[in-house]
Each structure stands twice: as structure tokens, then as C-alpha cells.
Scaffold this motif. Structure first.
Motif, PDB file in Angstrom:
ATOM      1  N   ARG A  18     -19.752 -34.581 -10.083  1.00 52.13           N
ATOM      2  CA  ARG A  18     -18.005 -34.748 -10.321  1.00 52.13           C
ATOM      3  C   ARG A  18     -17.471 -34.660  -8.959  1.00 52.13           C
ATOM      4  O   ARG A  18     -16.460 -35.217  -8.842  1.00 52.13           O
ATOM      5  N   LYS A  23     -15.393 -41.922  -9.516  1.00 50.85           N
ATOM      6  CA  LYS A  23     -15.134 -41.905 -10.918  1.00 50.85           C
ATOM      7  C   LYS A  23     -14.828 -43.183 -11.659  1.00 50.85           C
ATOM      8  O   LYS A  23     -14.064 -43.879 -10.975  1.00 50.85           O
ATOM      9  N   GLU A  26     -13.985 -41.896 -17.803  1.00 50.50           N
ATOM     10  CA  GLU A  26     -14.092 -40.612 -17.777  1.00 50.50           C
ATOM     11  C   GLU A  26     -15.476 -40.158 -17.175  1.00 50.50           C
ATOM     12  O   GLU A  26     -15.967 -39.231 -17.565  1.00 50.50           O
ATOM     13  N   GLN A  27     -16.136 -41.212 -16.447  1.00 45.33           N
ATOM     14  CA  GLN A  27     -17.551 -40.891 -16.162  1.00 45.33           C
ATOM     15  C   GLN A  27     -17.457 -40.801 -14.463  1.00 45.33           C
ATOM     16  O   GLN A  27     -16.776 -41.472 -13.795  1.00 45.33           O
ATOM     17  N   TYR A  28     -18.664 -39.858 -14.036  1.00 45.65           N
ATOM     18  CA  TYR A  28     -18.649 -39.969 -12.563  1.00 45.65           C
ATOM     19  C   TYR A  28     -20.151 -40.261 -12.058  1.00 45.65           C
ATOM     20  O   TYR A  28     -20.983 -40.008 -12.866  1.00 45.65           O
ATOM     21  N   LYS A  29     -20.148 -41.242 -10.970  1.00 45.48           N
ATOM     22  CA  LYS A  29     -21.759 -42.071 -10.514  1.00 45.48           C
ATOM     23  C   LYS A  29     -21.959 -41.343  -9.140  1.00 45.48           C
ATOM     24  O   LYS A  29     -20.815 -41.468  -8.312  1.00 45.48           O
ATOM     25  N   THR A  34     -25.262 -40.899 -13.697  1.00 47.52           N
ATOM     26  CA  THR A  34     -23.902 -40.727 -14.378  1.00 47.52           C
ATOM     27  C   THR A  34     -23.917 -39.600 -14.980  1.00 47.52           C
ATOM     28  O   THR A  34     -24.896 -39.111 -15.833  1.00 47.52           O
ATOM     29  N   PHE A  36     -20.950 -37.247 -17.467  1.00 53.53           N
ATOM     30  CA  PHE A  36     -19.832 -37.071 -18.233  1.00 53.53           C
ATOM     31  C   PHE A  36     -19.734 -36.031 -19.374  1.00 53.53           C
ATOM     32  O   PHE A  36     -20.992 -35.502 -19.452  1.00 53.53           O
ATOM     33  N   THR A  37     -18.715 -35.724 -19.679  1.00 56.92           N
ATOM     34  CA  THR A  37     -18.597 -34.702 -21.236  1.00 56.92           C
ATOM     35  C   THR A  37     -18.375 -35.514 -22.132  1.00 56.92           C
ATOM     36  O   THR A  37     -17.658 -36.796 -22.264  1.00 56.92           O
ATOM     37  N   LYS A  52     -32.127 -39.947 -20.455  1.00 59.38           N
ATOM     38  CA  LYS A  52     -30.705 -39.379 -20.876  1.00 59.38           C
ATOM     39  C   LYS A  52     -30.874 -37.996 -21.115  1.00 59.38           C
ATOM     40  O   LYS A  52     -31.737 -37.573 -21.763  1.00 59.38           O
TER      41      LYS A  52
END
Length: 85
Positions: A18, A23, A26-29, A34, A36-37, A52
Motif C-alpha cells: 500500500r 494505486k 482501490e487496489q495497490y500493485k 496486488t 486490497f481490502t 490468491k
């Protein structure tokens, strides 16, 4: 198959993704991973194209992957992010 990643490590890597990742919505790579929440923030998701990980309340987690090799590659990426950042 037992996975040896501990909750403190997972939270630490999630935070680094994060902080240092790009960004998108709503995802961070970061480095092919990747993070996300869900909508309430109680469940974390960390994934690549093959693995996953769902990490939730009370430090419960679930992995979804097809082979040990794919899991080990995913784990290596997480450890590299932890070490690099």
C-alpha cells in the motif's frame, strides 16, 4: 499443504504494498502482487496471477493455488517485497 506465512509478516507486506505500490481504483500493485481490502476493511486480499490469499478477522487466512511451485513463487515475491521496502 501447510503454508508457513505468519500473520505479522502478511500484514507487514500488505502495508508495504500500500505504501510503495501503484494505486489503481482501490487496489495497490507492486512487483507483480496486488493488495486490497473488502468494503469494510476487515478482510485483506493479496494475490498474483497464480495465487490468491484471503486474510481475515482473527488472523484466519485461506490460500487458493494450483501447485506448490506457484505458491512458492508467490511466497518468494512477498519475501522480496518485505526485504526490498
Amino acid at each position: 499443504m501447510k503454508n508457513e506465512l505468519d500473520s505479522k509478516f502478511l500484514l507487514q507486506v500488505f502495508d508495504k504494498i500500500r505504501q510503495h505500490g501503484a494505486k489503481e481504483n482501490e487496489q495497490y500493485k507492486l512487483n507483480g502482487i496486488t493488495a486490497f481490502t473488502d468494503h469494510d476493511g476487515y478482510t485483506l486480499f493479496i494475490e498474483d496471477v497464480n495465487v490468491k490469499l484471503q486474510f481475515g478477522f482473527h488472523n484466519q487466512y485461506h490460500f487458493d493455488y494450483d501447485s506448490k511451485d506457484k505458491y512458492e513463487s508467490f511466497e518468494k515475491k512477498l519475501k522480496e517485497i518485505d526485504k526490498e521496502y
